[in-house]
Write a protein that holds these residues in place. Sequence first.
Motif, PDB file in Angstrom:
ATOM      1  N   LEU A 227       7.377   7.468  -3.251  1.00 43.78           N
ATOM      2  CA  LEU A 227       7.936   6.139  -3.499  1.00 43.78           C
ATOM      3  C   LEU A 227       8.899   6.222  -4.680  1.00 43.78           C
ATOM      4  CD1 LEU A 227       7.611   3.137  -2.494  1.00 43.78           C
ATOM      5  CD2 LEU A 227       6.095   2.823  -4.466  1.00 43.78           C
ATOM      6  N   GLU A 231      12.930   2.334  -3.784  1.00 43.98           N
ATOM      7  CA  GLU A 231      11.943   1.922  -2.781  1.00 43.98           C
ATOM      8  C   GLU A 231      10.895   1.018  -3.407  1.00 43.98           C
ATOM      9  OE1 GLU A 231      11.716   5.743   0.233  1.00 43.98           O
ATOM     10  OE2 GLU A 231      10.898   5.960  -1.789  1.00 43.98           O
ATOM     11  N   ASN A 232      10.469   1.357  -4.629  1.00 49.97           N
ATOM     12  CA  ASN A 232       9.444   0.562  -5.306  1.00 49.97           C
ATOM     13  C   ASN A 232       9.950  -0.848  -5.592  1.00 49.97           C
ATOM     14  OD1 ASN A 232       7.049  -0.093  -6.539  1.00 49.97           O
ATOM     15  ND2 ASN A 232       7.256   1.345  -8.230  1.00 49.97           N
ATOM     16  N   LEU A 235       9.841  -2.673  -2.490  1.00 53.41           N
ATOM     17  CA  LEU A 235       8.464  -2.914  -2.070  1.00 53.41           C
ATOM     18  C   LEU A 235       7.878  -4.141  -2.761  1.00 53.41           C
ATOM     19  CD1 LEU A 235       5.897  -1.938  -0.557  1.00 53.41           C
ATOM     20  CD2 LEU A 235       5.367  -0.567  -2.587  1.00 53.41           C
TER      21      LEU A 235
END
Length: 309
Positions: A227, A231-232, A235
């Motif tokens: 991750l 991406e985090n 998310l």
Amino acid sequence: MNGRLSVAIVGAGLMGHGIGQVFARAGHRVVLTDPAPDVLAQAIPRVEQNLRAEGVDAAGVVCNLSTQPDLRKAVSGADLVIEAAPEKLELKHRIFTEVAAAAPSHAVLASNTSVIPITRIGEPLDADARGRLVGTHWWNPPHLIPLVEVVRSEYTRMDVFEQTFAWLAAVGKAPVKVHRDVTGFIGNRLQHALWREAIALVAGGVCDAEAIDTVVKNSFGLRMPVLGPMENADLVGLELTRDVHRVLFPDLHEDKAPSPLLDRLIAQGHGGMRSGQGLRPWTPAAADEVRRALATHLIRMLESRAAGR
């Protein structure tokens, strides 16, 4: 990759021997050169040691490796020359001036600098050589870390940029394209932004150095192999990301110079693992264990990736 490359590595020490190992393991001819006779003499034995640690038959790799103390002779037949010398701009200027004069006119010229802009490294070169100069920032240890940052200067020809990227992908690396030649490229800008804040927390008495390492290794560090930060952010959601930044960013450190804590430690002779003390204390056994654990971890991760293909 079309055909077998002739690769010359200028600098056979910390990074150079491992870079040479990658190309030799992929079946390419590699010549290592270094001005220090002892460094050059140890280059191939170090490659053999690396391969044994990975459980790889060394004979099939070292047959593609040779050493040559004369830089001009080492690069005279090269398709690709990678400079892996210390981070001193004047030294790199001298090396590339000599390499450009001795290497074939088609040779791609690459620097493994981790922070110096490629445009600055190419300043002494003529227009043709500047067009063939590209950054290839490998990470230590280069035979185990997949990433190589391919950096295009304002003069690098697009075909050189694309060909270098393709060569690195073909030998099993995970190259990324750096389209603008900024100091530190991508990885070191991210890494040292973290280090700046970490050192500031220790210097400010918020916590000790061991706590920093414990936090990173037991929280977001565990996620990072699968991750990444972009991406985090997606998310958790960009609204939450923005809200956190509004509160946090005004209190983060923006120092433009190295922390005075580093100056104090260095003045006391506390330079890191080699001296037995840095931001943390180190016995020789503890330092060796970190190096061993890192190599073992990286080998296992690479094996796991390969098994998952």
